[in-house]
Scaffold this motif. Structure first.
Motif, mmCIF file in Angstrom:
data_model
loop_
_atom_site.group_PDB
_atom_site.id
_atom_site.type_symbol
_atom_site.label_atom_id
_atom_site.label_comp_id
_atom_site.label_asym_id
_atom_site.label_seq_id
_atom_site.Cartn_x
_atom_site.Cartn_y
_atom_site.Cartn_z
ATOM 1 N N TRP A 8 0.823 -1.215 0.000
ATOM 2 C CA TRP A 8 0.000 0.000 0.000
ATOM 3 C C TRP A 8 0.856 1.263 0.000
ATOM 4 N N THR A 9 1.982 1.210 0.676
ATOM 5 C CA THR A 9 2.896 2.363 0.678
ATOM 6 C C THR A 9 3.444 2.614 -0.721
ATOM 7 N N ILE A 10 3.861 1.564 -1.400
ATOM 8 C CA ILE A 10 4.390 1.698 -2.761
ATOM 9 C C ILE A 10 3.308 2.205 -3.709
ATOM 10 N N GLY A 12 0.703 3.964 -2.877
ATOM 11 C CA GLY A 12 0.455 5.361 -2.510
ATOM 12 C C GLY A 12 1.483 6.302 -3.122
ATOM 13 N N VAL A 13 2.741 5.891 -3.109
ATOM 14 C CA VAL A 13 3.801 6.704 -3.706
ATOM 15 C C VAL A 13 3.590 6.829 -5.214
ATOM 16 N N ILE A 14 3.231 5.740 -5.874
ATOM 17 C CA ILE A 14 3.006 5.777 -7.324
ATOM 18 C C ILE A 14 1.835 6.684 -7.667
ATOM 19 N N VAL A 15 0.738 6.566 -6.923
ATOM 20 C CA VAL A 15 -0.431 7.423 -7.157
ATOM 21 C C VAL A 15 -0.078 8.885 -6.914
ATOM 22 N N ALA A 16 0.686 9.168 -5.870
ATOM 23 C CA ALA A 16 1.094 10.539 -5.575
ATOM 24 C C ALA A 16 1.943 11.112 -6.708
ATOM 25 N N ILE A 17 2.838 10.316 -7.262
ATOM 26 C CA ILE A 17 3.684 10.783 -8.370
ATOM 27 C C ILE A 17 2.843 11.074 -9.607
ATOM 28 N N VAL A 18 1.881 10.185 -9.901
ATOM 29 C CA VAL A 18 1.027 10.385 -11.076
ATOM 30 C C VAL A 18 0.193 11.653 -10.923
ATOM 31 N N ILE A 19 -0.406 11.866 -9.742
ATOM 32 C CA ILE A 19 -1.207 13.068 -9.499
ATOM 33 C C ILE A 19 -0.338 14.313 -9.601
ATOM 34 N N ALA A 20 0.843 14.275 -9.012
ATOM 35 C CA ALA A 20 1.748 15.429 -9.069
ATOM 36 C C ALA A 20 2.154 15.720 -10.512
ATOM 37 N N TRP A 21 2.370 14.676 -11.319
ATOM 38 C CA TRP A 21 2.750 14.855 -12.725
ATOM 39 C C TRP A 21 1.674 15.622 -13.478
ATOM 40 N N PHE A 22 0.402 15.216 -13.299
ATOM 41 C CA PHE A 22 -0.694 15.901 -13.970
ATOM 42 C C PHE A 22 -0.858 17.337 -13.474
ATOM 43 N N LEU A 23 -0.716 17.544 -12.171
ATOM 44 C CA LEU A 23 -0.856 18.898 -11.624
ATOM 45 C C LEU A 23 0.228 19.831 -12.154
ATOM 46 N N VAL A 24 1.456 19.325 -12.241
ATOM 47 C CA VAL A 24 2.556 20.142 -12.764
ATOM 48 C C VAL A 24 2.330 20.448 -14.242
ATOM 49 N N ASN A 25 1.833 19.473 -15.023
ATOM 50 C CA ASN A 25 1.530 19.731 -16.433
ATOM 51 C C ASN A 25 0.464 20.812 -16.581
ATOM 52 N N ILE A 26 -0.577 20.734 -15.775
ATOM 53 C CA ILE A 26 -1.635 21.744 -15.827
ATOM 54 C C ILE A 26 -1.078 23.106 -15.436
ATOM 55 N N LEU A 27 -0.260 23.147 -14.385
ATOM 56 C CA LEU A 27 0.323 24.414 -13.934
ATOM 57 C C LEU A 27 1.189 25.034 -15.017
ATOM 58 N N PHE A 28 2.034 24.233 -15.663
ATOM 59 C CA PHE A 28 2.886 24.758 -16.727
ATOM 60 C C PHE A 28 2.061 25.236 -17.915
ATOM 61 N N SER A 29 0.968 24.556 -18.221
ATOM 62 C CA SER A 29 0.097 24.992 -19.319
ATOM 63 C C SER A 29 -0.524 26.346 -19.003
ATOM 64 N N VAL A 30 -0.991 26.517 -17.782
ATOM 65 C CA VAL A 30 -1.596 27.790 -17.380
ATOM 66 C C VAL A 30 -0.565 28.912 -17.410
ATOM 67 N N VAL A 31 0.625 28.639 -16.898
ATOM 68 C CA VAL A 31 1.688 29.650 -16.899
ATOM 69 C C VAL A 31 2.075 30.015 -18.330
ATOM 70 N N ALA A 32 2.123 29.026 -19.221
ATOM 71 C CA ALA A 32 2.476 29.297 -20.619
ATOM 72 C C ALA A 32 1.423 30.169 -21.285
#
Length: 60
Positions: A8-10, A12-32
């Motif tokens: 479950w820890t592993i 959780g880490v994978i899900v957190a990385i995937v969510i962070a990846w999408f959030l960073v992509n959205i943030l960079f799109s908005v900034v662009a």
């Protein structure tokens, strides 16, 4: 540590990385988009001022 807890820890880490990846992509799109809008506004202002000065010289 139980093996199920480790799994479950592993996961959780994978899900957190995937969510962070999408959030960073959205943030960079908005900034662009914001950066592009600022550049367009500055260029439009420069073009407007140049055109205004050209037509003001013609009339004067």
């Amino acid at each position: 540590m139980k093996s199920s807890s480790l799994v479950w820890t592993i996961l959780g880490v994978i899900v957190a990385i995937v969510i962070a990846w999408f959030l960073v992509n959205i943030l960079f799109s908005v900034v662009a988009v914001i950066f592009k809008l600022i550049i367009v506004a500055v260029v439009a202002l420069i073009v407007f001022l140049v055109l205004r000065s050209v037509f003001a010289r013609r009339d004067g």
